[in-house]
Design a protein around this motif. Structure first.
Motif, PDB file in Angstrom:
ATOM      1  N   ARG A 167      -5.225  39.358  28.103  1.00 33.45           N
ATOM      2  CA  ARG A 167      -6.334  40.350  28.089  1.00 33.45           C
ATOM      3  C   ARG A 167      -7.029  40.442  27.420  1.00 33.45           C
ATOM      4  NH1 ARG A 167      -4.935  45.212  30.991  1.00 33.45           N
ATOM      5  NH2 ARG A 167      -3.230  45.196  30.730  1.00 33.45           N
TER       6      ARG A 167
ATOM      7  N   GLU B 179       4.009  45.951  30.621  1.00 37.83           N
ATOM      8  CA  GLU B 179       3.951  45.459  32.020  1.00 37.83           C
ATOM      9  C   GLU B 179       4.482  44.485  32.761  1.00 37.83           C
ATOM     10  OE1 GLU B 179       0.486  45.507  32.437  1.00 37.83           O
ATOM     11  OE2 GLU B 179      -0.657  45.699  30.640  1.00 37.83           O
TER      12      GLU B 179
ATOM     13  N   VAL C 185      -2.446  40.325  45.361  1.00 31.08           N
ATOM     14  CA  VAL C 185      -1.259  41.029  43.995  1.00 31.08           C
ATOM     15  C   VAL C 185      -2.039  40.765  42.988  1.00 31.08           C
ATOM     16  CG1 VAL C 185       0.628  42.688  43.088  1.00 31.08           C
ATOM     17  CG2 VAL C 185       0.565  41.734  45.765  1.00 31.08           C
ATOM     18  N   ILE C 186      -1.974  40.261  42.426  1.00 29.16           N
ATOM     19  CA  ILE C 186      -1.347  39.835  40.178  1.00 29.16           C
ATOM     20  C   ILE C 186      -3.215  39.052  40.870  1.00 29.16           C
ATOM     21  CG2 ILE C 186      -0.978  38.074  39.229  1.00 29.16           C
ATOM     22  CD1 ILE C 186       1.559  39.182  40.053  1.00 29.16           C
ATOM     23  N   LEU C 187      -4.018  39.842  39.978  1.00 28.03           N
ATOM     24  CA  LEU C 187      -5.546  39.523  38.987  1.00 28.03           C
ATOM     25  C   LEU C 187      -5.435  40.609  38.031  1.00 28.03           C
ATOM     26  CD1 LEU C 187      -8.301  38.845  39.605  1.00 28.03           C
ATOM     27  CD2 LEU C 187      -8.573  40.747  40.560  1.00 28.03           C
TER      28      LEU C 187
ATOM     29  N   TYR D 131     -11.057  47.228  37.700  1.00 27.49           N
ATOM     30  CA  TYR D 131     -10.218  48.080  37.727  1.00 27.49           C
ATOM     31  C   TYR D 131     -10.970  49.787  37.180  1.00 27.49           C
ATOM     32  CZ  TYR D 131      -6.798  45.073  38.941  1.00 27.49           C
ATOM     33  OH  TYR D 131      -6.229  43.667  39.307  1.00 27.49           O
TER      34      TYR D 131
ATOM     35  N   HIS E 143      -5.539  49.910  25.964  1.00 24.11           N
ATOM     36  CA  HIS E 143      -7.317  50.300  26.823  1.00 24.11           C
ATOM     37  C   HIS E 143      -7.487  50.124  24.964  1.00 24.11           C
ATOM     38  CE1 HIS E 143      -6.612  48.139  30.129  1.00 24.11           C
ATOM     39  NE2 HIS E 143      -6.276  49.503  30.894  1.00 24.11           N
TER      40      HIS E 143
ATOM     41  N   ARG F 164      -8.809  48.635  43.148  1.00 22.51           N
ATOM     42  CA  ARG F 164      -9.885  47.112  42.407  1.00 22.51           C
ATOM     43  C   ARG F 164     -10.594  47.243  43.399  1.00 22.51           C
ATOM     44  NH1 ARG F 164      -6.435  41.846  44.370  1.00 22.51           N
ATOM     45  NH2 ARG F 164      -4.866  42.290  42.111  1.00 22.51           N
TER      46      ARG F 164
ATOM     47  N   MET G 116      -3.384  52.639  36.451  1.00 20.60           N
ATOM     48  CA  MET G 116      -4.176  51.584  35.186  1.00 20.60           C
ATOM     49  C   MET G 116      -4.947  53.352  34.116  1.00 20.60           C
ATOM     50  SD  MET G 116      -5.504  47.945  35.891  1.00 20.60           S
ATOM     51  CE  MET G 116      -6.404  47.801  34.439  1.00 20.60           C
TER      52      MET G 116
ATOM     53  N   PHE H 237      -2.921  47.342  43.509  1.00 25.02           N
ATOM     54  CA  PHE H 237      -4.459  47.916  43.933  1.00 25.02           C
ATOM     55  C   PHE H 237      -4.038  48.738  45.836  1.00 25.02           C
ATOM     56  CE2 PHE H 237      -5.726  44.855  46.737  1.00 25.02           C
ATOM     57  CZ  PHE H 237      -5.246  43.632  47.418  1.00 25.02           C
TER      58      PHE H 237
ATOM     59  N   LYS I 269       0.058  54.326  29.816  1.00 24.23           N
ATOM     60  CA  LYS I 269       1.317  53.893  29.345  1.00 24.23           C
ATOM     61  C   LYS I 269       1.486  52.872  28.429  1.00 24.23           C
ATOM     62  CE  LYS I 269       0.791  51.491  33.213  1.00 24.23           C
ATOM     63  NZ  LYS I 269      -0.479  51.484  33.068  1.00 24.23           N
TER      64      LYS I 269
ATOM     65  N   PHE J 276       5.412  42.713  35.915  1.00 25.08           N
ATOM     66  CA  PHE J 276       4.985  41.477  36.448  1.00 25.08           C
ATOM     67  C   PHE J 276       6.326  40.380  36.399  1.00 25.08           C
ATOM     68  CE2 PHE J 276      -0.123  41.979  35.220  1.00 25.08           C
ATOM     69  CZ  PHE J 276      -0.461  41.841  36.074  1.00 25.08           C
TER      70      PHE J 276
ATOM     71  N   GLY K 138      -7.132  42.120  34.131  1.00 23.72           N
ATOM     72  CA  GLY K 138      -7.975  42.669  34.128  1.00 23.72           C
ATOM     73  C   GLY K 138      -8.208  43.789  34.152  1.00 23.72           C
TER      74      GLY K 138
HETATM   75  P1  TMP Z   1      -2.292  48.350  32.482  1.00 26.37           P
HETATM   76  O1  TMP Z   1      -1.657  48.955  33.593  1.00 26.37           O
HETATM   77  O2  TMP Z   1      -1.913  47.819  31.323  1.00 26.37           O
HETATM   78  O3  TMP Z   1      -4.164  48.611  32.183  1.00 26.37           O
HETATM   79  O4  TMP Z   1      -2.851  46.507  33.311  1.00 26.37           O
HETATM   80  C1  TMP Z   1      -2.491  46.550  34.211  1.00 26.37           C
HETATM   81  C2  TMP Z   1      -2.630  44.448  34.526  1.00 26.37           C
HETATM   82  O5  TMP Z   1      -2.358  44.509  35.925  1.00 26.37           O
HETATM   83  C3  TMP Z   1      -4.070  43.978  34.659  1.00 26.37           C
HETATM   84  O6  TMP Z   1      -4.115  42.762  33.434  1.00 26.37           O
HETATM   85  C4  TMP Z   1      -4.479  43.993  35.477  1.00 26.37           C
HETATM   86  C5  TMP Z   1      -3.507  43.743  36.767  1.00 26.37           C
HETATM   87  N1  TMP Z   1      -2.839  44.518  38.244  1.00 26.37           N
HETATM   88  C6  TMP Z   1      -3.142  43.222  38.973  1.00 26.37           C
HETATM   89  O7  TMP Z   1      -2.411  41.924  39.086  1.00 26.37           O
HETATM   90  N2  TMP Z   1      -2.768  44.180  40.324  1.00 26.37           N
HETATM   91  C7  TMP Z   1      -2.406  45.390  40.812  1.00 26.37           C
HETATM   92  O8  TMP Z   1      -2.479  45.898  41.802  1.00 26.37           O
HETATM   93  C8  TMP Z   1      -3.454  45.948  39.937  1.00 26.37           C
HETATM   94  C9  TMP Z   1      -3.300  47.340  40.332  1.00 26.37           C
HETATM   95  C10 TMP Z   1      -3.688  45.182  38.142  1.00 26.37           C
END
Ligand code: TMP
Ligand code: MG
Length: 200
Positions: free
Chosen positions: A49, A93, A174-176, A183, A58, A161, A17, A124, A21, A96, A178
């Protein structure tokens, strides 16, 4: 490797993150739009988000996207909602998505579509994230971006995380979804995963 842009191939933008990207994905999409070629942009519905209808980085650059629940939705859109295959598709993303996204990307690239994916290579815990390892193995071009470690200023390849300011445990989900509240970008030395068994 120089890729021929008028033939299909898969390119993947990965990293932690805050590595840029989505910004890089948007840059590539804009170049395609300047050339007046079609690029259909997808993102998973789960990532609400910043906007439900746009891919947003971001730093707040944005582009309109089609928000989908799974790889079948992408397939249905491409084969049923547009007259002919586009010059390119972009997926943000991509970590996912279900495994069907891999065969779909390969099929589209085989049929001449430029496929651009962006996603987290590691979760994370520092483990490979979902479909990413296979996508990285099968694609033609990888761009691995780094962030700056928010602790030591080193090269961040990991995402920390934090739950109420403390490192999340290895066995957390794993999925959160944010951003800044949960983060941070970290280097391998500052990345903390309590209860991780091996140090791998
Ligand atoms: P980003 O790569 O665009 O910053 O967004 C990554 C998204 O993935 C963000 O919503 C947080 C989420 N995420 C998870 O769900 N699990 C994880 O282990 C990590 C690192 C991020
Ligand atoms: Mg992003």
């Amino acid at each position: 490797m120089e890729l021929e842009f008028n033939k299909g191939f898969i390119e993947v933008i990965c990293g932690s993150m805050y590595a840029g990207k989505t910004e890089e994905l948007l840059r590539r999409i804009r170049r395609i739009q300047y050339a007046k070629k079609d690029c259909i942009v997808f993102k998973p519905k789960i990532d609400n988000r910043y906007s439900a209808t746009e891919v947003v980085s971001h730093n707040n650059t944005r582009i309109t996207s089609i928000n989908v629940s799974n790889s079948c939705d992408i397939r249905n859109y491409i084969y049923n909602e547009v007259k002919e295959l586009p010059y390119a598709i972009a997926i943000d993303e991509v970590q996912f998505f279900d495994s069907g996204v891999i065969s779909l990307c390969e099929e589209l690239a085989d049929n001449g579509v430029r496929v651009i994916c962006a996603g987290l290579d590691l979760d994370f815990r520092g483990e490979p994230f979902g479909v990413m390892p296979e996508l990285l193995a099968r694609c033609e071009k990888v761009t691995k971006l780094n962030a700056i470690c928010q602790k030591c200023g080193g090269i961040a390849t990991r995402t920390q995380r934090l739950i109420n300011g403390s490192p999340a445990y290895y066995e957390d989900d794993v999925i959160l979804v944010g951003a800044k509240e949960q983060y941070e970008a970290r280097c391998r030395h500052c990345h903390e995963v309590p209860r991780r068994k091996s140090n791998g």
